[in-house]
Design a protein around this motif. Structure first.
Motif, PDB file in Angstrom:
ATOM      1  N   ALA A 188       0.825  -1.210   0.000  1.00  0.00           N
ATOM      2  CA  ALA A 188       0.000   0.000   0.000  1.00  0.00           C
ATOM      3  C   ALA A 188       0.862   1.263   0.000  1.00  0.00           C
ATOM      4  O   ALA A 188       0.439   2.308  -0.510  1.00  0.00           O
ATOM      5  N   ASN A 189       2.061   1.184   0.562  1.00  0.00           N
ATOM      6  CA  ASN A 189       2.938   2.348   0.620  1.00  0.00           C
ATOM      7  C   ASN A 189       3.686   2.589  -0.691  1.00  0.00           C
ATOM      8  O   ASN A 189       4.235   3.666  -0.909  1.00  0.00           O
ATOM      9  N   ASP A 190       3.744   1.571  -1.516  1.00  0.00           N
ATOM     10  CA  ASP A 190       4.455   1.684  -2.792  1.00  0.00           C
ATOM     11  C   ASP A 190       3.721   0.832  -3.822  1.00  0.00           C
ATOM     12  O   ASP A 190       4.201  -0.215  -4.257  1.00  0.00           O
ATOM     13  N   PRO A 191       2.527   1.257  -4.246  1.00  0.00           N
ATOM     14  CA  PRO A 191       1.652   0.410  -5.057  1.00  0.00           C
ATOM     15  C   PRO A 191       2.198   0.062  -6.439  1.00  0.00           C
ATOM     16  O   PRO A 191       1.748  -0.898  -7.049  1.00  0.00           O
ATOM     17  N   ARG A 192       3.156   0.817  -6.953  1.00  0.00           N
ATOM     18  CA  ARG A 192       3.694   0.541  -8.293  1.00  0.00           C
ATOM     19  C   ARG A 192       4.987  -0.256  -8.238  1.00  0.00           C
ATOM     20  O   ARG A 192       5.759  -0.294  -9.190  1.00  0.00           O
ATOM     21  N   SER A 193       5.216  -0.919  -7.122  1.00  0.00           N
ATOM     22  CA  SER A 193       6.382  -1.789  -6.995  1.00  0.00           C
ATOM     23  C   SER A 193       5.939  -3.238  -7.112  1.00  0.00           C
ATOM     24  O   SER A 193       4.846  -3.612  -6.697  1.00  0.00           O
ATOM     25  N   GLY A 194       6.792  -4.044  -7.667  1.00  0.00           N
ATOM     26  CA  GLY A 194       6.505  -5.463  -7.832  1.00  0.00           C
ATOM     27  C   GLY A 194       7.639  -6.098  -8.596  1.00  0.00           C
ATOM     28  O   GLY A 194       8.742  -6.277  -8.068  1.00  0.00           O
ATOM     29  N   SER A 195       7.410  -6.397  -9.863  1.00  0.00           N
ATOM     30  CA  SER A 195       8.465  -6.899 -10.737  1.00  0.00           C
ATOM     31  C   SER A 195       8.339  -6.201 -12.080  1.00  0.00           C
ATOM     32  O   SER A 195       7.550  -6.605 -12.931  1.00  0.00           O
ATOM     33  N   CYS A 196       9.086  -5.126 -12.242  1.00  0.00           N
ATOM     34  CA  CYS A 196       9.066  -4.332 -13.474  1.00  0.00           C
ATOM     35  C   CYS A 196      10.489  -4.226 -13.999  1.00  0.00           C
ATOM     36  O   CYS A 196      11.398  -3.846 -13.258  1.00  0.00           O
ATOM     37  N   GLU A 197      10.684  -4.580 -15.273  1.00  0.00           N
ATOM     38  CA  GLU A 197      12.018  -4.571 -15.879  1.00  0.00           C
ATOM     39  C   GLU A 197      11.981  -3.691 -17.128  1.00  0.00           C
ATOM     40  O   GLU A 197      11.888  -4.184 -18.245  1.00  0.00           O
ATOM     41  N   PRO A 198      12.052  -2.387 -16.946  1.00  0.00           N
ATOM     42  CA  PRO A 198      11.754  -1.437 -18.021  1.00  0.00           C
ATOM     43  C   PRO A 198      12.679  -1.530 -19.227  1.00  0.00           C
ATOM     44  O   PRO A 198      13.907  -1.618 -19.105  1.00  0.00           O
ATOM     45  N   GLY A 199      12.062  -1.492 -20.393  1.00  0.00           N
ATOM     46  CA  GLY A 199      12.795  -1.475 -21.648  1.00  0.00           C
ATOM     47  C   GLY A 199      12.569  -0.182 -22.399  1.00  0.00           C
ATOM     48  O   GLY A 199      11.455   0.348 -22.439  1.00  0.00           O
ATOM     49  N   ILE A 200      13.635   0.336 -23.001  1.00  0.00           N
ATOM     50  CA  ILE A 200      13.553   1.534 -23.833  1.00  0.00           C
ATOM     51  C   ILE A 200      12.810   1.180 -25.123  1.00  0.00           C
ATOM     52  O   ILE A 200      13.010   0.104 -25.702  1.00  0.00           O
ATOM     53  N   ILE A 201      11.981   2.113 -25.596  1.00  0.00           N
ATOM     54  CA  ILE A 201      11.215   1.918 -26.825  1.00  0.00           C
ATOM     55  C   ILE A 201      11.686   2.915 -27.879  1.00  0.00           C
ATOM     56  O   ILE A 201      11.768   4.113 -27.617  1.00  0.00           O
ATOM     57  N   MET A 202      12.003   2.400 -29.054  1.00  0.00           N
ATOM     58  CA  MET A 202      12.329   3.226 -30.217  1.00  0.00           C
ATOM     59  C   MET A 202      11.265   2.996 -31.283  1.00  0.00           C
ATOM     60  O   MET A 202      10.718   1.896 -31.396  1.00  0.00           O
ATOM     61  N   VAL A 203      10.969   4.032 -32.079  1.00  0.00           N
ATOM     62  CA  VAL A 203       9.951   3.906 -33.120  1.00  0.00           C
ATOM     63  C   VAL A 203      10.475   4.474 -34.441  1.00  0.00           C
ATOM     64  O   VAL A 203      11.360   5.328 -34.457  1.00  0.00           O
ATOM     65  N   ALA A 204       9.906   3.975 -35.548  1.00  0.00           N
ATOM     66  CA  ALA A 204      10.296   4.463 -36.869  1.00  0.00           C
ATOM     67  C   ALA A 204       9.079   4.451 -37.793  1.00  0.00           C
ATOM     68  O   ALA A 204       8.182   3.613 -37.654  1.00  0.00           O
ATOM     69  N   TYR A 205       9.089   5.376 -38.732  1.00  0.00           N
ATOM     70  CA  TYR A 205       8.010   5.524 -39.722  1.00  0.00           C
ATOM     71  C   TYR A 205       8.523   5.085 -41.086  1.00  0.00           C
ATOM     72  O   TYR A 205       9.594   5.516 -41.521  1.00  0.00           O
ATOM     73  N   ASP A 206       7.773   4.234 -41.760  1.00  0.00           N
ATOM     74  CA  ASP A 206       8.175   3.697 -43.056  1.00  0.00           C
ATOM     75  C   ASP A 206       7.765   4.664 -44.169  1.00  0.00           C
ATOM     76  O   ASP A 206       6.818   4.418 -44.914  1.00  0.00           O
ATOM     77  N   LYS A 207       8.519   5.741 -44.304  1.00  0.00           N
ATOM     78  CA  LYS A 207       8.139   6.787 -45.256  1.00  0.00           C
ATOM     79  C   LYS A 207       8.220   6.301 -46.693  1.00  0.00           C
ATOM     80  O   LYS A 207       7.383   6.661 -47.533  1.00  0.00           O
ATOM     81  N   ASN A 208       9.209   5.464 -47.030  1.00  0.00           N
ATOM     82  CA  ASN A 208       9.334   5.003 -48.411  1.00  0.00           C
ATOM     83  C   ASN A 208       8.505   3.751 -48.696  1.00  0.00           C
ATOM     84  O   ASN A 208       8.495   3.235 -49.819  1.00  0.00           O
ATOM     85  N   LYS A 209       7.796   3.254 -47.677  1.00  0.00           N
ATOM     86  CA  LYS A 209       6.825   2.160 -47.828  1.00  0.00           C
ATOM     87  C   LYS A 209       7.421   0.897 -48.453  1.00  0.00           C
ATOM     88  O   LYS A 209       6.785   0.216 -49.249  1.00  0.00           O
ATOM     89  N   ASN A 210       8.659   0.569 -48.039  1.00  0.00           N
ATOM     90  CA  ASN A 210       9.267  -0.663 -48.554  1.00  0.00           C
ATOM     91  C   ASN A 210       9.264  -1.794 -47.527  1.00  0.00           C
ATOM     92  O   ASN A 210       9.850  -2.854 -47.759  1.00  0.00           O
TER      93      ASN A 210
ATOM     94  N   ILE B 205       3.686   5.333 -36.885  1.00  0.00           N
ATOM     95  CA  ILE B 205       4.874   4.479 -36.834  1.00  0.00           C
ATOM     96  C   ILE B 205       4.544   3.106 -37.406  1.00  0.00           C
ATOM     97  O   ILE B 205       3.411   2.630 -37.322  1.00  0.00           O
ATOM     98  N   ASP B 206       5.569   2.498 -38.006  1.00  0.00           N
ATOM     99  CA  ASP B 206       5.442   1.163 -38.590  1.00  0.00           C
ATOM    100  C   ASP B 206       6.316   0.133 -37.886  1.00  0.00           C
ATOM    101  O   ASP B 206       6.048  -1.064 -37.969  1.00  0.00           O
ATOM    102  N   PHE B 207       7.390   0.606 -37.208  1.00  0.00           N
ATOM    103  CA  PHE B 207       8.361  -0.292 -36.601  1.00  0.00           C
ATOM    104  C   PHE B 207       8.641   0.120 -35.159  1.00  0.00           C
ATOM    105  O   PHE B 207       8.611   1.309 -34.821  1.00  0.00           O
ATOM    106  N   VAL B 208       8.949  -0.872 -34.343  1.00  0.00           N
ATOM    107  CA  VAL B 208       9.267  -0.639 -32.934  1.00  0.00           C
ATOM    108  C   VAL B 208      10.500  -1.462 -32.569  1.00  0.00           C
ATOM    109  O   VAL B 208      10.625  -2.624 -32.978  1.00  0.00           O
ATOM    110  N   LYS B 209      11.391  -0.859 -31.829  1.00  0.00           N
ATOM    111  CA  LYS B 209      12.536  -1.564 -31.247  1.00  0.00           C
ATOM    112  C   LYS B 209      12.440  -1.434 -29.739  1.00  0.00           C
ATOM    113  O   LYS B 209      12.215  -0.335 -29.221  1.00  0.00           O
ATOM    114  N   VAL B 210      12.610  -2.533 -29.035  1.00  0.00           N
ATOM    115  CA  VAL B 210      12.611  -2.525 -27.578  1.00  0.00           C
ATOM    116  C   VAL B 210      13.937  -3.119 -27.109  1.00  0.00           C
ATOM    117  O   VAL B 210      14.362  -4.171 -27.607  1.00  0.00           O
TER     118      VAL B 210
END
Length: 397
Positions: A198-220, A365-370
């Motif tokens: 109750a004192n720290d409700p957002r604690s548990g088991s969280c292993e954060p990953g960075i998210i990168m995104v990209a847009y497929d402008k040339n549609k290939n 966005i069309d692509f995601v990297k984690v």
């Protein structure tokens, strides 16, 4: 006057006049007035409509009273089949001209999947679940392990891949462009959970990953259009976050005598050597719960390096004696950072920033990297390793 000299002067005057006429014509061409917008434009859902004004001045594109772009070109996308009233205002030399049009968004023929459609790259860091999730079998290579990651993540019945320690990553894509709308746009699934403190409700088991995104402008269908953009989560601008961090992992000698630690679970405290670009080095510990190699067995090189943004450690020993480790959730913007059934695991494309930390306006966005964004060992739990269990577009129901 000599006839020859007269002819030369006459020829030079003709050439001069031709140059002047050509220059004036070129100037008039460059200054030709904007012909205006078409009466209407038509595009299917989840497709990007590009409209270029090709004229100087300050541009303001808007739908009703909402400004949607201030660039010389408009990239418009919508997940809804409806008609939008489009206004373009051009301010130039103190005058303002307004142009009206409509954008008709149609329902596409066929249907799109809301889920991951393809996995394009998979390279985990060292870790206790590397070679297990997905499973390595003797003879597998990078291509076959990529196919296993694809089988794990594509579609609605996705399972899970483990990315190992810092820098381990997976790259995936969708069969359509996920629109950048108001609010959060897509969700990444993991195996994070919150405890009942109750004192720290957002604690548990969280292993954060960075998210990168990209847009497929040339549609290939490939993420080769240029820059990837990082989703700037809650930790991005903090001084505890390190940009351009790099770590090198060295292949272990699996036949060397292990160096046990003081705890029963510490099978070998000098197992996998590592060093980073900040001058730090050490060893990753092998624990008693996994007897296979923690180094990706399909990588034949003696070492390999991974890089990216590194966040502060988020696990702490709540028990004080090493028996109970807790992983805190960051506020927003990361994979495997909140339960799958919570809106906190939803991501807003508008959080994307370029390499300088400046927010960018992507149509979608069309692509995601984690990749795993923390370099920490959490006692007997082992390394902090981001897990990815799928992803989906929040606009396709």
């Amino acid at each position: 006057m000599d006839n020859t000299i007269f002819k030369i002067i006459k020829t030079m005057l003709v050439i001069f006049l031709l140059i002047e006429v050509t220059a004036c014509k070129s100037d008039r061409d460059e200054e030709s007035p904007f012909k205006g917008l078409d009466a209407s434009y038509s595009v299917n859902r989840f497709k990007v409509l590009n409209i270029a004004a090709n004229v100087s001045g300050k541009m303001t594109w808007s739908i009703k009273d909402s400004i949607i772009s201030e660039g010389s070109e408009l990239d418009f996308i919508s997940p809804y089949a409806k008609t939008y009233p489009l206004t373009l205002k051009i301010e130039n030399n103190g005058s303002v001209k307004t142009y009206q049009s409509t954008i008709i968004v149609n329902k596409e023929t066929g249907s799109y999947s809301k889920y991951i459609a393809n996995v394009l790259d998979f390279r985990p860091a060292v870790g206790q679940f590397t070679n297990e999730i997905p499973e390595y079998i003797t003879g597998n290579n990078a291509a076959s392990m990529l196919q296993k990651a694809r089988e794990s993540l594509v579609g609605s019945n996705s399972t899970m891949v483990s990315l190992g320690g810092f820098g381990g990553y997976v790259v995936f894509g969708f069969d359509h462009t996920i629109p950048n709308m108001n609010g959060r746009d897509f969700k990444i699934l993991g195996n994070a959970f919150w405890g009942n403190n109750a004192n720290d409700p957002r604690s548990g088991s969280c292993e954060p990953g960075i998210i990168m995104v990209a847009y497929d402008k040339n549609k290939n269908g490939k993420p080769d259009d240029g820059e990837w953009y990082e989703i700037a989560g809650s930790e991005y601008f903090k001084n505890t976050t390190i940009k351009n961090y790099s770590i090198t992992y060295f292949k272990p000698n699996e036949t060397k005598p292990p160096v046990p630690g003081s705890e029963p679970w510490q099978t070998d405290i000098e197992y996998i050597k590592w060093q980073d670009n900040l001058g730090n080095n050490g060893f990753k510990t092998k624990n008693a719960f996994h007897d296979h190699s923690f180094f990706p067995l399909w990588i034949s090189d003696a070492s390999y390096s991974l890089s990216g943004t590194k966040m502060q450690n988020n696990f702490y020993d709540q028990s004080g004696n090493g028996s109970y480790w807790v992983g805190k959730s960051f506020d927003f913007g990361y994979a495997d950072n909140a339960p799958n059934n919570d809106e906190a695991s939803n991501i807003d494309i508008s959080w994307a920033v370029d390499k300088t930390g400046k927010y960018v306006k992507l149509p979608g966005i069309d692509f995601v990297k984690v990749y795993t964004g923390i370099n920490q060992e959490a006692g007997w739990l082992g390394e902090v390793s981001t897990e990815v269990a799928g992803a989906y577009d929040l606009y396709i129901k």
